[in-house]
Design a protein around this motif. Structure first.
Motif, PDB file in Angstrom:
ATOM      1  N   ALA A   5      -0.660   6.417   1.800  1.00  0.00           N
ATOM      2  CA  ALA A   5      -0.082   7.546   1.566  1.00  0.00           C
ATOM      3  C   ALA A   5       0.133   8.976   1.976  1.00  0.00           C
ATOM      4  N   GLY A   6      -0.700   9.134   2.758  1.00  0.00           N
ATOM      5  CA  GLY A   6      -0.838  10.362   3.734  1.00  0.00           C
ATOM      6  C   GLY A   6      -0.295  10.583   4.823  1.00  0.00           C
ATOM      7  N   MET A   7      -0.388   9.012   5.554  1.00  0.00           N
ATOM      8  CA  MET A   7       0.882   8.902   6.503  1.00  0.00           C
ATOM      9  C   MET A   7       1.964   8.285   6.560  1.00  0.00           C
ATOM     10  N   GLY A   8       2.554   8.216   4.889  1.00  0.00           N
ATOM     11  CA  GLY A   8       4.148   7.723   4.377  1.00  0.00           C
ATOM     12  C   GLY A   8       3.733   6.022   5.018  1.00  0.00           C
ATOM     13  N   ASN A   9       3.115   4.486   5.062  1.00  0.00           N
ATOM     14  CA  ASN A   9       2.895   3.978   5.301  1.00  0.00           C
ATOM     15  C   ASN A   9       3.331   3.302   3.982  1.00  0.00           C
ATOM     16  N   PHE A  10       4.215   3.554   2.477  1.00  0.00           N
ATOM     17  CA  PHE A  10       4.096   2.973   1.589  1.00  0.00           C
ATOM     18  C   PHE A  10       4.612   1.604   1.562  1.00  0.00           C
ATOM     19  N   ASP A  11       4.696   0.816   2.863  1.00  0.00           N
ATOM     20  CA  ASP A  11       4.935  -0.453   2.756  1.00  0.00           C
ATOM     21  C   ASP A  11       4.096  -0.866   2.231  1.00  0.00           C
ATOM     22  N   GLU A  12       2.481  -1.226   2.164  1.00  0.00           N
ATOM     23  CA  GLU A  12       1.224  -1.822   1.706  1.00  0.00           C
ATOM     24  C   GLU A  12       0.301  -0.842   0.512  1.00  0.00           C
ATOM     25  N   VAL A  13       0.985   0.288  -0.098  1.00  0.00           N
ATOM     26  CA  VAL A  13       0.439   0.706  -0.758  1.00  0.00           C
ATOM     27  C   VAL A  13       0.584  -0.124  -2.245  1.00  0.00           C
ATOM     28  N   ALA A  14       1.322  -1.059  -2.495  1.00  0.00           N
ATOM     29  CA  ALA A  14       1.639  -2.435  -3.628  1.00  0.00           C
ATOM     30  C   ALA A  14       0.430  -3.409  -2.991  1.00  0.00           C
ATOM     31  N   MET A  15       0.077  -3.947  -2.049  1.00  0.00           N
ATOM     32  CA  MET A  15      -0.590  -4.621  -1.198  1.00  0.00           C
ATOM     33  C   MET A  15      -2.097  -4.142  -1.998  1.00  0.00           C
ATOM     34  N   HIS A  16      -2.163  -3.280  -1.003  1.00  0.00           N
ATOM     35  CA  HIS A  16      -3.471  -1.947  -1.441  1.00  0.00           C
ATOM     36  C   HIS A  16      -4.086  -2.061  -3.099  1.00  0.00           C
ATOM     37  N   VAL A  17      -3.057  -1.711  -4.060  1.00  0.00           N
ATOM     38  CA  VAL A  17      -3.125  -1.441  -5.360  1.00  0.00           C
ATOM     39  C   VAL A  17      -3.954  -2.986  -6.044  1.00  0.00           C
ATOM     40  N   ARG A  18      -3.022  -3.764  -5.218  1.00  0.00           N
ATOM     41  CA  ARG A  18      -3.181  -5.044  -6.250  1.00  0.00           C
ATOM     42  C   ARG A  18      -4.686  -5.233  -5.734  1.00  0.00           C
ATOM     43  N   ALA A  19      -5.253  -5.195  -4.929  1.00  0.00           N
ATOM     44  CA  ALA A  19      -6.807  -5.623  -4.103  1.00  0.00           C
ATOM     45  C   ALA A  19      -8.139  -4.548  -5.275  1.00  0.00           C
ATOM     46  N   THR A  20      -6.661  -3.632  -5.339  1.00  0.00           N
ATOM     47  CA  THR A  20      -8.519  -2.512  -5.877  1.00  0.00           C
ATOM     48  C   THR A  20      -9.139  -3.967  -7.192  1.00  0.00           C
ATOM     49  N   ALA A  21      -8.444  -4.850  -8.031  1.00  0.00           N
ATOM     50  CA  ALA A  21      -8.852  -5.519  -8.641  1.00  0.00           C
ATOM     51  C   ALA A  21     -10.020  -6.073  -7.895  1.00  0.00           C
ATOM     52  N   ASN A  22     -10.299  -6.547  -6.961  1.00  0.00           N
ATOM     53  CA  ASN A  22     -11.032  -7.064  -6.306  1.00  0.00           C
ATOM     54  C   ASN A  22     -11.942  -6.203  -5.678  1.00  0.00           C
ATOM     55  N   THR A  23     -11.856  -4.881  -5.451  1.00  0.00           N
ATOM     56  CA  THR A  23     -13.083  -4.341  -4.803  1.00  0.00           C
ATOM     57  C   THR A  23     -13.311  -2.997  -6.005  1.00  0.00           C
ATOM     58  N   GLY A  24     -12.671  -3.313  -6.752  1.00  0.00           N
ATOM     59  CA  GLY A  24     -13.728  -1.934  -8.497  1.00  0.00           C
ATOM     60  C   GLY A  24     -13.018  -0.833  -8.077  1.00  0.00           C
ATOM     61  N   ALA A  25     -12.686   0.010  -6.978  1.00  0.00           N
ATOM     62  CA  ALA A  25     -11.593   1.378  -7.212  1.00  0.00           C
ATOM     63  C   ALA A  25     -10.957   1.259  -8.700  1.00  0.00           C
ATOM     64  N   THR A  26     -11.071   1.905  -9.462  1.00  0.00           N
ATOM     65  CA  THR A  26     -10.262   2.177 -10.524  1.00  0.00           C
ATOM     66  C   THR A  26      -9.315   3.096 -10.699  1.00  0.00           C
ATOM     67  N   ARG A  27      -8.262   2.920 -11.334  1.00  0.00           N
ATOM     68  CA  ARG A  27      -7.071   3.561 -11.190  1.00  0.00           C
ATOM     69  C   ARG A  27      -7.726   4.874 -11.481  1.00  0.00           C
ATOM     70  N   ASP A  28      -8.501   6.045 -12.266  1.00  0.00           N
ATOM     71  CA  ASP A  28      -9.236   7.366 -11.891  1.00  0.00           C
ATOM     72  C   ASP A  28      -9.367   7.518 -10.104  1.00  0.00           C
ATOM     73  N   ASP A  29      -9.767   6.492  -9.759  1.00  0.00           N
ATOM     74  CA  ASP A  29     -10.289   6.932  -7.992  1.00  0.00           C
ATOM     75  C   ASP A  29      -8.512   7.195  -7.795  1.00  0.00           C
ATOM     76  N   LEU A  30      -7.295   6.151  -7.698  1.00  0.00           N
ATOM     77  CA  LEU A  30      -6.111   6.219  -6.944  1.00  0.00           C
ATOM     78  C   LEU A  30      -5.767   7.897  -7.611  1.00  0.00           C
ATOM     79  N   ILE A  31      -5.762   7.911  -8.590  1.00  0.00           N
ATOM     80  CA  ILE A  31      -5.203   9.741  -8.592  1.00  0.00           C
ATOM     81  C   ILE A  31      -5.965  10.788  -8.528  1.00  0.00           C
TER      82      ILE A  31
END
Length: 118
Positions: free
Chosen positions: A59-85
């Motif tokens: 997000a900080g670098m403006g590389n938005f093409d892979e954001v959705a992929m890494h959000v979906r990966a949070t189902a496997n990594t344990g990062a929460t919605r609170d972590d992301l906000i």
């Protein structure tokens, strides 16, 4: 490859591997060995922490093409919605509100898809 599969899931990696051509095979090897085999496999950060850092950097670098992929990966990594906000608040302060705002839009849309609401 094991780390890549554990984070992104077999379906995603299988699609990427099936789409691989002689042209991009060196790049696919590079990201598998460099990003997943070297950086993501290091022991100091958890996969949850790496997800948070990765999404903030994208997000900080403006590389938005892979954001959705890494959000979906949070189902496997344990990062929460609170972590992301929280990460996006840091992006807003240190990299700019427009970048955080755009990433939040993608994150919200991806969570809606994951929840079956989109």
């Amino acid at each position: 490859m094991a780390t890549r599969r554990s984070v992104l899931g077999d379906a995603h990696v299988d699609r990427a591997e099936a789409a691989k051509t002689p042209f991009d095979e060196p790049f696919q090897t590079f990201i598998t060995e460099g990003a997943w085999g070297s950086v993501w496999s290091r022991p100091h950060f958890t996969k949850r922490e790496r997800s948070i850092v990765t999404l903030a950097l994208l997000a900080g670098m403006g590389n938005f093409d892979e954001v959705a992929m890494h959000v979906r990966a949070t189902a496997n990594t344990g990062a929460t919605r609170d972590d992301l906000i929280e990460a996006m608040l840091h992006v807003a302060v240190y990299c700019g509100v427009p970048k955080a705002n755009h990433a939040i839009k993608i994150i919200k849309q991806t969570y809606a898809e994951m929840d079956g609401a989109a």
